[in-house]
Design an enzyme around this catalytic site. Structure first.
Site, PDB file in Angstrom:
ATOM      1  N   LYS A 126     -62.519  23.108  43.047  1.00 38.61           N
ATOM      2  CA  LYS A 126     -63.836  23.381  42.463  1.00 38.61           C
ATOM      3  C   LYS A 126     -64.182  24.824  42.833  1.00 38.61           C
ATOM      4  O   LYS A 126     -64.603  25.109  43.930  1.00 38.61           O
ATOM      5  CB  LYS A 126     -64.881  22.413  43.007  1.00 38.61           C
ATOM      6  CG  LYS A 126     -66.258  22.600  42.406  1.00 38.61           C
ATOM      7  CD  LYS A 126     -67.214  21.547  42.944  1.00 38.61           C
ATOM      8  CE  LYS A 126     -68.586  21.667  42.314  1.00 38.61           C
ATOM      9  NZ  LYS A 126     -69.232  22.947  42.604  1.00 38.61           N
ATOM     10  N   CYS A 408     -84.892  54.705  67.559  1.00 38.38           N
ATOM     11  CA  CYS A 408     -83.784  54.527  66.622  1.00 38.38           C
ATOM     12  C   CYS A 408     -82.459  54.687  67.359  1.00 38.38           C
ATOM     13  O   CYS A 408     -82.261  55.671  68.092  1.00 38.38           O
ATOM     14  CB  CYS A 408     -83.886  55.542  65.493  1.00 38.38           C
ATOM     15  SG  CYS A 408     -82.451  55.563  64.391  1.00 38.38           S
TER      16      CYS A 408
END
Length: 678
Positions: A126, A408
């Site tokens: 499938k 950051c």
């Protein structure tokens, strides 16, 4: 997918001699010759390499031509076939003669065996592709239609003729209707994505790429995507004795030259072993699969069972239960993007899932991180969504000690948590880097600029861009158009040479003639993607100076641009450095107007799309159709909205409520298609 149009496998059973027909060996030889000749042509024309002499090529070509005439079978990719490319304005709709129902399903092998009972069954893959129905008459393909909603599909005959392995002609001369799955293999999918430099522009999965490829208006694009077709069901075949056997039908289709789903005859006693054998192949498959299909072999008995309101009774789908593994979270990695968005990624002790080792999973945003209460050392359950994408299922200890970074990780600049307002992600918290000159943003900015939905510069991978940044070849976007000044430097770099340099410069030069919206999109303005860039270019008539000078109120006037996005755009243009870069880019580019032959019958209309779709594979496809006809698509309902498209017209969703309060018509897909005369 869970429909009677069952998914398929490339692992074809060999030596299925079901009728003593000697054509089996000839058809196998045809396929072998097609591959040999195509490989030789590819090496000669694309790689300047000869792997056989002209004499050898001509001899094999003549042998192939003779076999094609003798058997009546001609493959779509045969070198004897001259493909005619064609662009159409739309895909017509057509009702299926035999509607396709969904399949009932189970995750329990015992339940599957119990359903089969004392009958024989045929078990197969499938797969996650796109179902297509092919019709042949007098040995020639005359029609191909997509599954659509099971009752009405789109006619794609022109596209099916360029599938990589579909026969143009077959030996059988009666009327034949078959169902199969159109798929793009993982290897081809990965090869296509490797050419896309911007990570955010890469295709998400093979099925979506296949669906878009099969439903193209230009079948040359379909051809380039290398779509394969795998037959899994014979619907109609006149005057053929199939011995009341579904397996015989599939084997007979192989004799006609079709690539057929891998299939095995089984009974309830052998079924568990067959399921296990299939499961062991998953990690080696070159295609996406999410389960198996079991079909009754006895055709007459299967037909006699009829159907329920939803499902046929002659078949059952089997889906593997998601395999989970328990592991421990090591840490959360924070990955900056071009827009400053910093994405959290879970890194955990490696575990085996679906046959591969997994140690990372995207967490997507701060809201999900908080909801999972993740902490270093936590015991977590992980799985693969659709047996492919690693995800965290749940957190068993929920210590919640992961610290959201205040700086950051790429530049050390200050971060901030932004709560999204409006649209589908309203209320979601995300982390951003506030440093406009973050080096991670520079890399991602270049990658975005060269991506397919921006300037579409082929051959500039993120690795190459990073190398050029490190070598000081690229500092700002306009430097892309000054590579000639660095020719000697570039050709000396590892992995480069004169040929690579020339190819890259040619790709850059090809991007010089472009559309204004591509440049606007490529600039990387916060919250401005392809759709908003098109709105801006259209509203300001491709006048960049007008865009730069417009204030917030001018942008808010544009349907589809709200206060927040307008402020982001104006803030970007107020930056003198950004404007200087734009001026330098404008000096390198020539802008052309996009010409559309499509009737602009939706001009002035504003649409909002919500909910699940049936006739379209995703909202993007519907949006592109609306825009191609002159309409606009926005994300939220307002007084300027002409129509809200929602198949659940009676939904109590916020968009439906707002549309009703503003007297905005709520229409279904069918209503929309009727509106445009389709």
């Amino acid at each position: 997918m869970e429909d009677i149009s069952r998914n398929t496998s490339e692992n074809i059973k060999e030596n299925n001699d079901i009728s003593g027909n000697n054509d089996n060996g000839k058809i196998a030889r045809i396929k072998e010759l097609v591959k040999q000749l195509n490989d030789a042509a590819k090496k000669y024309y694309m790689e300047d390499t000869e792997i056989m002499s002209n004499l050898e090529y001509d001899a094999l070509y003549d042998e192939l031509s003779a076999l094609e005439k003798e058997t009546g079978m001609v493959m779509s990719n045969s070198p004897t076939v001259k493909v005619g490319y064609e662009v159409v304005s739309e895909l017509p709709k057509e009702a299926h003669e035999h509607p396709m129902l969904s399949l009932d399903k189970t995750k329990d092998v015992g339940a599957l065996a119990s359903w089969l009972g004392g009958q024989k069954g045929v078990i197969s893959w499938k797969m996650d592709g796109l179902t297509v129905v092919l019709t042949y008459e007098n040995g020639e393909m005359i029609k191909a239609v997509t599954r659509g909603n099971g009752e009405i599909g789109e006619v794609i005959t022109n596209n099916a003729k360029v599938f990589a392995n579909v026969p143009h002609h077959i030996p059988y001369k009666g009327k034949l209707t078959i169902r199969g799955e159109a798929v793009i293999k993982y290897s081809d999918f990965n090869a296509i994505n490797e050419k896309i430099t911007d990570a955010e522009s890469k295709y998400k999965n093979p099925r979506n790429l296949c669906s878009g490829s099969v439903r193209q208006l230009d079948n040359k694009i379909t051809k380039e995507r290398n779509v394969h077709f795998f037959a899994f069901n014979l619907v109609d075949g006149e005057d053929v004795d199939f011995h009341n056997s579904f397996k015989y039908q599939l084997d007979w289709l192989e004799q006609q030259g079709f690539t057929v789903v891998e299939h095995y005859l089984t009974d309830s006693a052998a079924l568990p072993d067959k399921v296990r054998e299939f499961s062991e192949k998953i990690t080696e498959n070159d295609f996406p699969s999410d389960g198996l299909v079991l079909m009754l072999d006895d055709l007459a008995y299967g037909r006699s069972l009829g159907t329920t309101a939803k499902f046929p009774r002659n078949a059952m789908a089997f889906k593997w239960a998601d395999e989970e593994a328990i592991t421990h979270l090591r840490y959360v990695e924070w990955s900056p993007s071009r827009t400053g968005l910093i994405n959290p990624v879970a890194v955990f002790d490696p575990v085996e899932l679906e046959g591969t080792t997994v140690s990372r999973a995207s967490i997507h945003n701060v809201s999900i991180l908080k909801s999972l209460a993740l902490g270093e050392g936590d015991e977590i359950a992980v799985y693969k969504a659709n047996m492919i994408i690693p995800q965290i299922a749940r957190n068993l200890t929920m210590s919640g000690n992961v610290v959201i970074p205040a700086a950051c990780p790429a530049c050390g600049g200050e971060t901030e948590i932004v709560r999204e307002e409006g649209g589908a992600v309203s209320g979601v918290e995300t982390l951003y880097c506030t440093n406009q000159f973050c080096p991670a943003k520079k890399l991602k900015s270049f990658s975005h600029y060269v991506s397919r939905n921006a300037l579409n510069i082929d051959g500039l991978s993120e690795a190459t861009i990073e190398k050029f940044i490190d070598e000081k070849i690229l500092e700002e976007l306009p430097d892309l158009y000054k590579l000639a000044a660095h020719r000697e430097h570039i050709v000396e770099l590892e992995g480069f040479g004169e040929k690579s340099y020339n190819k890259l410069v040619a790709a850059v030069d090809a991007s010089r003639q472009t559309n204004m919206w591509r440049l606007v999109n490529g600039l990387g303005i916060a919250n401005v993607g392809e759709a908003t860039a098109k709105l801006m270019a259209k509203h300001f008539a491709n006048d960049m100076d007008a865009m730069k000078k417009a204030d917030v109120s001018a942008y808010v006037e544009i349907d589809g641009i709200g206060q927040v996005i307008a402020e982001d755009i104006v803030r970007y243009f107020e930056n003198e450095k950004n404007c200087a870069i734009i001026d330098r880019l404008m000096a390198e580019l020539t802008f052309v107007d996009e010409v559309s032959d499509t009737e602009q019958d939706l001009a002035g209309k504003v649409f909002v799309i919500t909910g699940s779709l049936t006739h379209f594979d995703n909202r993007n496809q519907l949006k592109e159709l609306i825009e191609s006809r002159g309409g606009q698509v926005t994300g939220s309902v307002s007084a300027k909205t002409s129509y809200l498209i929602n198949n659940d017209v009676n939904s109590t969703s916020s968009k439906n409520k707002k549309a009703k309060s503003l007297d905005v018509p709520i229409i279904s897909e069918e209503d929309f298609l009727e509106l445009i005369g389709q």
